[in-house]
Design a protein around this motif. Structure first.
Motif, PDB file in Angstrom:
ATOM      1  N   ASP A 188     -99.530  51.014   8.367  1.00 24.79           N
ATOM      2  CA  ASP A 188    -100.684  51.653   8.352  1.00 24.79           C
ATOM      3  C   ASP A 188    -101.636  50.836   7.577  1.00 24.79           C
ATOM      4  O   ASP A 188    -101.553  50.725   6.375  1.00 24.79           O
ATOM      5  CB  ASP A 188    -100.806  53.243   8.071  1.00 24.79           C
ATOM      6  N   VAL A 189    -102.544  50.126   7.994  1.00 20.68           N
ATOM      7  CA  VAL A 189    -103.574  49.256   7.480  1.00 20.68           C
ATOM      8  C   VAL A 189    -104.420  50.018   6.508  1.00 20.68           C
ATOM      9  O   VAL A 189    -104.663  49.524   5.452  1.00 20.68           O
ATOM     10  CB  VAL A 189    -104.371  48.485   8.304  1.00 20.68           C
ATOM     11  N   ALA A 190    -104.838  51.070   6.809  1.00 19.50           N
ATOM     12  CA  ALA A 190    -105.936  52.110   6.011  1.00 19.50           C
ATOM     13  C   ALA A 190    -104.841  52.478   4.894  1.00 19.50           C
ATOM     14  O   ALA A 190    -105.563  52.523   3.671  1.00 19.50           O
ATOM     15  CB  ALA A 190    -106.395  53.256   6.699  1.00 19.50           C
ATOM     16  N   THR A 191    -104.030  52.813   5.118  1.00 22.72           N
ATOM     17  CA  THR A 191    -102.906  53.443   3.829  1.00 22.72           C
ATOM     18  C   THR A 191    -102.727  52.088   2.761  1.00 22.72           C
ATOM     19  O   THR A 191    -102.876  52.284   1.603  1.00 22.72           O
ATOM     20  CB  THR A 191    -101.480  53.741   4.075  1.00 22.72           C
ATOM     21  N   ALA A 192    -102.374  51.053   3.594  1.00 18.78           N
ATOM     22  CA  ALA A 192    -102.182  49.592   2.539  1.00 18.78           C
ATOM     23  C   ALA A 192    -103.352  49.389   1.667  1.00 18.78           C
ATOM     24  O   ALA A 192    -103.286  49.020   0.618  1.00 18.78           O
ATOM     25  CB  ALA A 192    -101.707  48.443   3.425  1.00 18.78           C
ATOM     26  N   LEU A 193    -104.576  49.457   2.527  1.00 18.15           N
ATOM     27  CA  LEU A 193    -105.660  49.048   1.593  1.00 18.15           C
ATOM     28  C   LEU A 193    -106.061  50.009   0.529  1.00 18.15           C
ATOM     29  O   LEU A 193    -106.395  49.675  -0.766  1.00 18.15           O
ATOM     30  CB  LEU A 193    -106.835  48.894   2.669  1.00 18.15           C
ATOM     31  N   SER A 194    -106.214  51.279   0.843  1.00 16.30           N
ATOM     32  CA  SER A 194    -106.134  52.367  -0.148  1.00 16.30           C
ATOM     33  C   SER A 194    -105.204  52.254  -1.228  1.00 16.30           C
ATOM     34  O   SER A 194    -105.866  52.538  -2.453  1.00 16.30           O
ATOM     35  CB  SER A 194    -106.349  53.747   0.707  1.00 16.30           C
ATOM     36  N   LEU A 195    -104.203  52.208  -1.053  1.00 17.38           N
ATOM     37  CA  LEU A 195    -103.160  52.234  -2.031  1.00 17.38           C
ATOM     38  C   LEU A 195    -103.238  50.884  -3.211  1.00 17.38           C
ATOM     39  O   LEU A 195    -103.229  50.982  -4.140  1.00 17.38           O
ATOM     40  CB  LEU A 195    -101.708  52.316  -1.785  1.00 17.38           C
ATOM     41  N   ALA A 196    -103.537  49.900  -2.197  1.00 12.58           N
ATOM     42  CA  ALA A 196    -103.775  48.432  -3.047  1.00 12.58           C
ATOM     43  C   ALA A 196    -104.836  48.659  -4.121  1.00 12.58           C
ATOM     44  O   ALA A 196    -104.811  48.170  -5.157  1.00 12.58           O
ATOM     45  CB  ALA A 196    -103.920  47.459  -1.998  1.00 12.58           C
ATOM     46  N   LYS A 197    -105.990  49.401  -3.795  1.00  8.15           N
ATOM     47  CA  LYS A 197    -107.245  49.604  -4.564  1.00  8.15           C
ATOM     48  C   LYS A 197    -106.633  50.292  -5.720  1.00  8.15           C
ATOM     49  O   LYS A 197    -107.210  50.382  -7.010  1.00  8.15           O
ATOM     50  CB  LYS A 197    -108.202  49.950  -3.690  1.00  8.15           C
ATOM     51  N   ALA A 198    -105.948  51.577  -5.368  1.00  6.99           N
ATOM     52  CA  ALA A 198    -105.738  52.406  -6.385  1.00  6.99           C
ATOM     53  C   ALA A 198    -104.524  52.080  -7.610  1.00  6.99           C
ATOM     54  O   ALA A 198    -104.435  52.553  -8.658  1.00  6.99           O
ATOM     55  CB  ALA A 198    -104.993  53.689  -5.701  1.00  6.99           C
ATOM     56  N   LEU A 199    -103.583  50.954  -7.353  1.00  9.14           N
ATOM     57  CA  LEU A 199    -102.951  50.406  -8.106  1.00  9.14           C
ATOM     58  C   LEU A 199    -103.515  49.601  -9.169  1.00  9.14           C
ATOM     59  O   LEU A 199    -103.956  48.775  -9.036  1.00  9.14           O
ATOM     60  CB  LEU A 199    -101.719  49.639  -7.300  1.00  9.14           C
TER      61      LEU A 199
END
Length: 500
Positions: A437-448
């Motif tokens: 999921d692209v949205a999940t990927a982007l949000s998690l990448a920002k949170a890490l």
């Protein structure tokens, strides 16, 4: 002919009847364009980690050699800084060509000194060549604030200048490549260098000195062999350097930064890592397993960005664990002369072998479940089987850098929990997320909270992109045009052109 030597009931190593052989470089200091022995006459042995035998004897320097090297670098600095970017780029390209022409010898030296398989030595040498080529081009066209009249009748412009003399301390796991990562940008912007290679793996750095002789002017590159506690400490605290750059442990980084602070000079630190692999419920599990098997065990896990901590959603954890164990079990321990797929080399030196085995044994004593490996042998070289452990939440081995062929697996339930657990380590170098999921990927990448975050891959390291960490992983950028900024300083020049 290849044979299998069973070192113990636990560990089997593939070997050939004839080990690799290569002409050794000159094993001495390189100061002001000359090869020199140590004033003290003290030496260190360089050991083949695949067999435990001595490869070469290298002189151990001290404060006297550091003083001489800094003086040579200081004397060479004005002339090197005055050369145009085009001139310096041509020198870097000549170094890249010398490395390319010497590629086979460099690969063999790296294989013998580090025990690395052919695929790893090929990548190391080729990446070092590419680093010199990239910096030669990138350094000819830097970007900055445009010149202009930001105050009436005053034209402002930015000059980009070298810092001066850079002290460099490079590690034992990637001896040639880490030299290239630091040396190429520092030279390109006009600095001169005093370099201390690891006393454990100095051979390719010493060969680089031979290749640079006649390409770099005397004094531009100086190499002093010796221990971190002696040469490294003397270099870090030397009043004649303008920056200290280190790739190494957090402990070494603290020491170096403290010495630099006393002289009010900057430190460029690339330190340890503990890379989480955050696996979401929708991830491609075959892709995750293949990636962890490669990125977790590349260079036998002696890699600060290794994919060493798998955080799997509990809905897919059992299936993923089975796939990871199957993928990792395909590896075979092998001496570097064995050119086969799926081989792992030894731990690079005895002291580190002991640290890795201690970390594994301690985790098992605390209740970690051994899914694969966990056994070692140091009777003929320093060998540890590829190891996969299932660990409980918060186990120290999941938070502390092991720097060996060890991957841990743990589970989480909620996305927020997975992110929090990934971020709980003191390190912040690199991490990865696996999801469709692209949205999940982007949000998690920002949170890490990591300087580099990979999505559906791990250890993507193009020369064009920066490699740098947060938290205890240090500061300062390797690779990319940002590295050129790190090894230079800005000067604001303001010109009053009012007509009266």
């Amino acid at each position: 002919m290849t044979e299998q030597n069973t070192l113990s009931a636990a560990v089997t190593v593939l070997r050939a009847e004839q080990p690799l052989t290569v002409e050794m470089p000159r094993c001495d200091h390189y100061i002001d364009g000359r090869h020199l022995e140590s004033a003290t006459g003290e030496t260190s042995e360089v050991v083949d980690p695949a067999r435990g035998t001595v490869l070469a004897t290298v002189p151990r320097g001290g404060a006297a050699e550091v003083d001489a090297a800094v003086a040579a670098a200081r004397a060479a600095a004005p002339g090197w800084a005055a050369r145009t970017p085009k001139d310096r780029a041509e020198v870097l390209l000549a170094l890249a060509e010398a490395l390319r022409d010497d590629r086979d010898r460099l690969r063999t030296l790296e294989a013998l000194n580090c025990g690395k398989p052919p695929a790893v030595t090929a990548d190391d040498v080729d990446s070092a060549i590419d680093t010199f080529r990239f910096m030669a081009g990138a350094g000819r066209s830097t970007t900055t604030v445009a010149a202009g009249d930001y105050v009436e009748d005053i034209t402002s412009m930015i000059l980009r200048e070298p810092l001066g003399v850079i002290g460099m301390i490079t590690p034992w796991n990637y001896p040639l490549l880490m030299v290239a990562w630091k040396l190429a940008p520092a030279l390109m912007v006009g600095n001169t260098i005093v370099l201390k290679p690891s006393e454990v793996t100095p051979l390719t750095t010493l060969r680089l000195a031979e290749l640079a002789d006649g390409i770099l002017p005397p004094g531009v590159l100086n190499i002093v062999n010796g221990s971190g506690s002696t040469v490294g400490a003397a270099l870090s605290a030397h009043p004649g350097i303008d920056m200290i750059a280190l790739t190494g442990s957090v402990g070494a980084g603290r020491s170096v930064a403290g010495a630099a602070a006393a002289n009010v000079v900057p430190a460029h630190l690339e330190l340890g890592g503990k890379a989480p692999v955050l696996v979401c419920p929708d991830a491609d599990l075959d892709q995750v397993a293949a990636t962890v098997a490669e990125a977790g065990f590349w260079n036998t896990g002696q890699e600060c960005g290794a994919a060493c901590r798998v955080l799997a959603h509990d809905s897919i954890a059992e299936a993923l664990t089975e796939k990871i164990v199957t993928a990792v079990a395909a590896y075979r321990l092998a001496a570097p002369e064995i050119d086969q797929d799926d081989t792992l080399g030894p731990i690079i030196y005895r002291g580190h072998y002991e640290r890795v085995m201690t970390a594994i044994d301690a985790a098992v004593d605390r209740g970690a479940e051994v899914l694969l490996g966990a056994r070692g042998d140091d009777s003929e070289g320093y060998w540890i089987e590829p190891t996969v452990l299932k660990v409980a939440t918060g186990d120290p081995i999941s938070l502390e850098e092991v720097f060996g062929p060890v991957v841990t697996i743990e589970t989480y339930r909620e996305e927020s929990e997975g992110v929090a657990r990934a971020n709980e380590t003191d390190y912040g170098l690199t991490a990865s997320v696996f999801t469709r999921d692209v949205a999940t990927a982007l949000s998690l990448a920002k949170a890490l909270d990591f300087g580099s975050v990979n999505v559906n891959t791990h250890l993507a390291l193009p020369t064009e992109m920066p490699w740098s960490g947060f938290k205890h992983s240090g500061y300062g950028r390797d690779l990319s045009a940002y590295a050129l900024d790190d090894y230079s300083r800005t000067k604001h020049l303001a010109l009053n052109h009012a007509r009266t």
